[in-house]
Design a protein around this motif. Sequence first.
Motif, PDB file in Angstrom:
ATOM      1  N   ASP A 807       1.059  -1.054  -0.057  1.00 27.64           N
ATOM      2  CA  ASP A 807      -0.456   0.078   0.133  1.00 27.64           C
ATOM      3  C   ASP A 807       0.769   1.287  -0.272  1.00 27.64           C
ATOM      4  OD1 ASP A 807       1.201   0.030   2.221  1.00 27.64           O
ATOM      5  OD2 ASP A 807      -0.898   0.372   3.699  1.00 27.64           O
ATOM      6  N   PHE A 808       1.986   0.907  -0.465  1.00 26.10           N
ATOM      7  CA  PHE A 808       3.047   1.879  -0.150  1.00 26.10           C
ATOM      8  C   PHE A 808       2.907   3.233  -1.798  1.00 26.10           C
ATOM      9  CE2 PHE A 808       5.246  -0.897  -2.958  1.00 26.10           C
ATOM     10  CZ  PHE A 808       5.675  -0.528  -4.438  1.00 26.10           C
ATOM     11  N   LEU A 809       2.832   4.555  -1.528  1.00 28.46           N
ATOM     12  CA  LEU A 809       3.030   5.228  -2.043  1.00 28.46           C
ATOM     13  C   LEU A 809       4.488   6.181  -2.385  1.00 28.46           C
ATOM     14  CD1 LEU A 809      -0.494   7.720  -1.347  1.00 28.46           C
ATOM     15  CD2 LEU A 809       0.219   5.670  -3.584  1.00 28.46           C
ATOM     16  N   TYR A 810       4.670   6.369  -3.868  1.00 31.76           N
ATOM     17  CA  TYR A 810       6.281   6.664  -4.137  1.00 31.76           C
ATOM     18  C   TYR A 810       6.530   8.525  -3.781  1.00 31.76           C
ATOM     19  CZ  TYR A 810       6.427   2.444  -7.409  1.00 31.76           C
ATOM     20  OH  TYR A 810       6.563   1.031  -7.572  1.00 31.76           O
ATOM     21  N   LYS A 811       5.517   8.874  -3.984  1.00 31.35           N
ATOM     22  CA  LYS A 811       4.591  10.213  -2.926  1.00 31.35           C
ATOM     23  C   LYS A 811       5.743  11.017  -2.282  1.00 31.35           C
ATOM     24  CE  LYS A 811       2.863  14.704  -2.194  1.00 31.35           C
ATOM     25  NZ  LYS A 811       1.141  14.627  -2.066  1.00 31.35           N
ATOM     26  N   LEU A 835       3.880   9.905 -11.294  1.00 27.90           N
ATOM     27  CA  LEU A 835       4.530  10.559 -12.267  1.00 27.90           C
ATOM     28  C   LEU A 835       3.698  12.233 -12.045  1.00 27.90           C
ATOM     29  CD1 LEU A 835       2.664   8.906 -15.100  1.00 27.90           C
ATOM     30  CD2 LEU A 835       5.246   9.498 -14.680  1.00 27.90           C
ATOM     31  N   ALA A 836       2.815  12.941 -11.021  1.00 30.94           N
ATOM     32  CA  ALA A 836       2.765  14.301 -10.422  1.00 30.94           C
ATOM     33  C   ALA A 836       2.217  13.719  -9.029  1.00 30.94           C
ATOM     34  CB  ALA A 836       0.783  14.906 -11.689  1.00 30.94           C
ATOM     35  N   PRO A 837       3.346  14.188  -8.700  1.00 35.97           N
ATOM     36  CA  PRO A 837       3.102  13.937  -6.882  1.00 35.97           C
ATOM     37  C   PRO A 837       2.436  15.019  -6.030  1.00 35.97           C
ATOM     38  CG  PRO A 837       5.734  14.698  -7.498  1.00 35.97           C
ATOM     39  CD  PRO A 837       5.061  14.061  -8.700  1.00 35.97           C
ATOM     40  N   THR A 838       2.932  15.987  -6.723  1.00 31.20           N
ATOM     41  CA  THR A 838       2.586  17.295  -6.334  1.00 31.20           C
ATOM     42  C   THR A 838       0.656  17.275  -7.052  1.00 31.20           C
ATOM     43  OG1 THR A 838       2.743  18.900  -8.109  1.00 31.20           O
ATOM     44  CG2 THR A 838       4.076  18.765  -6.010  1.00 31.20           C
ATOM     45  N   GLU A 839       0.038  16.359  -7.107  1.00 34.42           N
ATOM     46  CA  GLU A 839      -1.051  16.338  -8.046  1.00 34.42           C
ATOM     47  C   GLU A 839      -2.251  15.718  -7.285  1.00 34.42           C
ATOM     48  OE1 GLU A 839      -4.726  17.334  -9.125  1.00 34.42           O
ATOM     49  OE2 GLU A 839      -3.104  18.364 -10.278  1.00 34.42           O
ATOM     50  N   PRO A 840      -3.684  16.450  -6.179  1.00 37.01           N
ATOM     51  CA  PRO A 840      -3.614  14.835  -5.912  1.00 37.01           C
ATOM     52  C   PRO A 840      -5.080  13.869  -5.865  1.00 37.01           C
ATOM     53  CG  PRO A 840      -4.879  17.026  -5.428  1.00 37.01           C
ATOM     54  CD  PRO A 840      -3.582  17.466  -6.062  1.00 37.01           C
ATOM     55  N   VAL A 841      -5.061  13.840  -7.100  1.00 42.70           N
ATOM     56  CA  VAL A 841      -6.033  12.715  -7.721  1.00 42.70           C
ATOM     57  C   VAL A 841      -4.936  11.975  -8.904  1.00 42.70           C
ATOM     58  CG1 VAL A 841      -7.895  14.776  -7.674  1.00 42.70           C
ATOM     59  CG2 VAL A 841      -6.448  14.705  -9.519  1.00 42.70           C
ATOM     60  N   GLU A 842      -3.863  12.486  -8.482  1.00 39.89           N
ATOM     61  CA  GLU A 842      -2.995  12.051  -9.497  1.00 39.89           C
ATOM     62  C   GLU A 842      -3.273  10.550  -9.113  1.00 39.89           C
ATOM     63  OE1 GLU A 842      -0.079  10.483 -12.164  1.00 39.89           O
ATOM     64  OE2 GLU A 842      -1.295  11.956 -11.925  1.00 39.89           O
ATOM     65  N   SER A 846      -3.871   7.168 -12.095  1.00 37.77           N
ATOM     66  CA  SER A 846      -3.320   5.860 -12.779  1.00 37.77           C
ATOM     67  C   SER A 846      -4.366   4.929 -11.884  1.00 37.77           C
ATOM     68  CB  SER A 846      -2.115   5.284 -11.453  1.00 37.77           C
ATOM     69  OG  SER A 846      -1.646   6.497 -11.800  1.00 37.77           O
ATOM     70  N   ASN A 847      -5.185   5.036 -11.504  1.00 36.69           N
ATOM     71  CA  ASN A 847      -5.942   3.274 -11.434  1.00 36.69           C
ATOM     72  C   ASN A 847      -7.115   3.305 -12.320  1.00 36.69           C
ATOM     73  OD1 ASN A 847      -5.975   2.303  -9.061  1.00 36.69           O
ATOM     74  ND2 ASN A 847      -6.290   3.291  -7.803  1.00 36.69           N
ATOM     75  N   ARG A 848      -6.804   4.541 -13.029  1.00 37.43           N
ATOM     76  CA  ARG A 848      -7.868   4.448 -14.230  1.00 37.43           C
ATOM     77  C   ARG A 848      -7.175   3.784 -15.511  1.00 37.43           C
ATOM     78  NH1 ARG A 848     -11.844   7.121 -16.234  1.00 37.43           N
ATOM     79  NH2 ARG A 848     -10.915   7.393 -18.374  1.00 37.43           N
ATOM     80  N   HIS A 849      -5.717   2.821 -14.901  1.00 34.37           N
ATOM     81  CA  HIS A 849      -5.049   2.000 -16.417  1.00 34.37           C
ATOM     82  C   HIS A 849      -4.469   1.332 -16.014  1.00 34.37           C
ATOM     83  CE1 HIS A 849      -5.232   6.014 -18.035  1.00 34.37           C
ATOM     84  NE2 HIS A 849      -4.757   6.711 -17.369  1.00 34.37           N
ATOM     85  N   ARG A 850      -5.795   0.468 -14.848  1.00 30.02           N
ATOM     86  CA  ARG A 850      -5.879  -0.153 -13.814  1.00 30.02           C
ATOM     87  C   ARG A 850      -5.851  -1.795 -14.969  1.00 30.02           C
ATOM     88  NH1 ARG A 850      -4.595  -0.536  -8.856  1.00 30.02           N
ATOM     89  NH2 ARG A 850      -3.536  -2.701  -8.777  1.00 30.02           N
ATOM     90  N   LEU A 851      -5.321  -3.016 -14.222  1.00 27.98           N
ATOM     91  CA  LEU A 851      -5.120  -4.072 -15.571  1.00 27.98           C
ATOM     92  C   LEU A 851      -5.753  -5.311 -14.907  1.00 27.98           C
ATOM     93  CD1 LEU A 851      -2.774  -4.259 -18.795  1.00 27.98           C
ATOM     94  CD2 LEU A 851      -5.123  -3.765 -18.077  1.00 27.98           C
ATOM     95  N   LEU A 852      -6.496  -6.121 -14.701  1.00 27.77           N
ATOM     96  CA  LEU A 852      -7.097  -7.199 -14.384  1.00 27.77           C
ATOM     97  C   LEU A 852      -6.635  -8.600 -14.613  1.00 27.77           C
ATOM     98  CD1 LEU A 852      -8.498  -7.981 -11.504  1.00 27.77           C
ATOM     99  CD2 LEU A 852     -10.501  -9.145 -12.781  1.00 27.77           C
ATOM    100  N   ARG A 853      -5.091  -8.641 -14.150  1.00 23.97           N
ATOM    101  CA  ARG A 853      -4.767  -9.531 -14.578  1.00 23.97           C
ATOM    102  C   ARG A 853      -4.905 -11.430 -13.961  1.00 23.97           C
ATOM    103  NH1 ARG A 853       0.591 -10.000 -13.039  1.00 23.97           N
ATOM    104  NH2 ARG A 853       0.241  -8.600 -11.284  1.00 23.97           N
ATOM    105  N   ARG A 854      -4.837 -12.117 -15.917  1.00 25.86           N
ATOM    106  CA  ARG A 854      -4.842 -13.757 -14.955  1.00 25.86           C
ATOM    107  C   ARG A 854      -3.851 -14.654 -16.172  1.00 25.86           C
ATOM    108  NH1 ARG A 854      -7.147 -11.363 -11.001  1.00 25.86           N
ATOM    109  NH2 ARG A 854      -9.198 -11.625 -11.048  1.00 25.86           N
ATOM    110  N   GLY A 855      -2.774 -14.494 -15.984  1.00 21.82           N
ATOM    111  CA  GLY A 855      -1.499 -14.993 -17.378  1.00 21.82           C
ATOM    112  C   GLY A 855      -1.297 -15.711 -16.132  1.00 21.82           C
TER     113      GLY A 855
END
Length: 981
Positions: A807-811, A835-842, A846-855
């Motif tokens: 549950d870590f965050l890079y910022k 990518l934009a650590p000063t942007e509160p909605v960043e 990122s979560n709009r581009h998640r993939l549910l992987r099953r490989g």
Amino acid sequence: MLEATVDGDAGCALDLIAEHAGALLLPVLKLTSGISAVGEVLPLLRRHAYGINPAVFRVPFLDRRLTGLPFVGLPGLGVRTIDENRAIVAKARSIIARERARSSLHGPQSLFRVVAAELKDDLARLEDRKPPKLAFCERNDAPWLDFARSRWTLGWIGKGLANAQGLIWPLLAIGYGLALLLGRAGGATGFALLKGAILPAVVIALLIVAAVAWALRRDELANTPVDRTPSAAALGAMMAKENAPGVIPNHMVSVTTLRRAWVRKWTLPLAFTAVAIMAKIGVMRKGFLATIGTIHAARWVVLPGTRQLVFFSNYDGSWESYLEDFITKASEGVTAVWSNAEGFPATRLLFFKGAEDGDRMKRYARCSMRPTPFWFAAHPDLSTTAMRKHALIVSGLLCKDRLEANPSDAEAWLDLFGSIPRPDYGLQYEEIQTLMFGGLKRHPHSRVVALNFGEPRREGSAHPYAHVQKWLAGLIAEDLVSFGDKPPQDFVCNIAFSAAGLRLLGLDKELALEGPGTPQGFPPAFSLGMAHASRKRALGDPEQLEWCDDDTHIVLLLYAKDEVAAQKFAQIVSDAAAIGITEKASIRTGLKAFDLERFKEAWRTSDDSVSKPAEGAEFVHAASSNDDLSEEPFGFVDGVSQPLVRGFPGRHGAPDPVHGVEPGEFILGYTDNRGYYPPSPLVERPMQDLGMCPQLLLPSPPPDQPTQYPDFADQGARARDFGRNGSYLVIRQLAQDVDGFRQQLDEKAHEICKQPDVINPHNGNIHRTREWIAAKMLGRWRDGSALIDNPFHPAMKSGVDAMRKNDFLYKDADPQGLRCPFGAHVRRTFPRDSLAPTEPVELSVSNRHRLLRRGRPYLDNDGDTARGTLFMAFNADLERQFEFVQQTWLASPTFHGLECEPDPFAMHKGPTETPTSASPSSAAMPRSSYARYSATSPCAAAATSSSPAATPCGSLRAQRWIRTGCICLEATSVAGPPRCD
């Protein structure tokens, strides 16, 4: 005081009360009013009957109504209607129980038909057989739904003001009158006086409002809140009358004293008017206060000639839960009214604070209450929820033709017999293919089979691919295709279609490449397929692909507990071949457990056998009981970081501030993270000529999907949703050059150990330096532990432990990429807030581009060695999710400000391409790719969609319709494992 909530005219109700209860009331009225005969009861009641008026401005002496506000929680449902509905629902419930006891295979539509047929005579006896327009039903244009999304916008404020004319015009009239007097005193006359008074009138009206607000605030500050514990004896007397056995509703009476300030004569009716206006413009659902739907009836009233404010309420459940609802859901309304009384908790500007102080609010309310000596309910064992559900059930039966022709409506109708109807966010597990809910770890043996439907067969008027439909129908009839979150113990089969396959099965117009397109069809990324030049360019794919969606029509996803169960794979493929369906690719996959103890020992002893160049170790399938994470061919734990989908069972759906996402990010027909429905392919045309009837079998699209209060009397949707409960599945076969990876690790480790100016925490130890370089490239150690928490040494714990610490965050933890480099694979595939650590909605971006992987890793023909990864991922939007991650994050050489650095793992390295050189500043991170495209099949990832008809396609209903299973699939065989951190 006598309070009654009755049907029809109030005068007639007084006649009935006097007729049936006059003798019972006489002893009480004799004490209070001095009457002595039953015949005097009715005249007495009529003399003392008052109407209620919430208006601020009233005509003195002419308007006898009392200041107050009534509320009815069940508009349109009278006693007779409730009784009739209850009787019909009881019969319907027994019919459903009988039919389900006979067979568990009854679908919603077939059950509805049986019930409707048997209750035909009962429905004919109803006084009004026209389907009622129930006020509380959910409609597309329901204003309260819009308000719930937007809250108080300028539009809603404008609606409120437009409906406050009874308050605004009198106020302006007062201002205009005063302006005329002032103008006349100044010598103005005639038209000039009338015209010149308009602007001053508005100013004077605003000054009046300001004066009222000032006086209100002054009186609020003068109020001394009374915060005392209620009398134990009084509380006991009241509680003795509450929650009677077998009685659902309760009744309360509260009596408070209004404050003396003159401003309270304005602010109390102002509060009543505000609530009435909000109800009128549709801020609240009809019959609800805010979102509280447990009130049968309530009223506020000021007793004539007194300062006593009385509140009556008939509500469901306990008093404690009732007050909690008001405190948490409608505190502003309660505060606006009760803050006009003495001793109420501290309030600000009439509406704010006050009831928000829950504990003091409850003590104040209890102290103001009086025991109700007597009260009667016509339906003591029915809640408001039950009455509404009964009305909806009968409404559905009266709309028989619509429900028989619409599976969504029939499902919604049947849901009404449960404890709570399915909300719009409730997942229909039984319609969603099993692979969506998890990676099937208990089924480690697996195979992916790509099939071609073969040549069409012209047999009379039958569908040209009726033989394929029949084969798919057989898979469903034999219960081979699995749906829901509980997979069968031994064997699981899911299926996915390419665009080419769906065209052959009848959706050629919905997937047409030419023409203007359809109103809401399949996305171009799916229709074109991965073999198209545009998709290859977007994804960086090679020119030649070993298999692809242009000649792959359907993919079977087969999973087994052990080798014995896996023997069924060949039988299913053989049955398909018998009717002319040919095999285009058969890829054996499996799960291999990560050997943590061996990894620990290799680290402790600096054993090169783990990472030194060598022949790949034999692939050993994990035990079906192993719940730990699996190992991918480069030797890393896989699957540490997956999105947690709301509504999924267990830990897969646990709320999480970093990884939590809405189901609509992956499953069509549900809302995404932004509260909108992703576009799902619709079928709008009749298809009876092909033997397919979408109107009867496919569900309605989301805007027309019935929810908790379905409006069966509405027209209904013409279009049908083919994609609902489905998804788009991307499949890419990625060859991995394990020996090349190990070779370059070895070279780079020796190179770094020879450089004294390079900061190396393991200087001189070749084995640990190799592992450190590999971890820097991926962003995690082989055991799954993150570099963020373990920058120099692996945690030496299980993959499950790595998931718990994910549950870590890079910022905050690594803003400069000193621990986990910007170019590391996991940081590329899910940058979190990097990518934009000063942007509160960043993070939400990122979560709009998640993939549910099953490989899974794919194996050689003998099944002894893993040759690469068969990447599989579910998306609701191929371009926004998979293609975005691949093109914008993985393939971009300028990701996160880097230069000439595409992802070293996931990007294709063709035979004519030159590996990208490493930049001097990152000697510890080789940049060449270790993955090669071995086979790529863009079988467009079709969804677990719903399909009516005879076989499973995507969702169960969609598969029945098209007679096939439909996970929309986008398949390609490519280089490198696009893992998604």
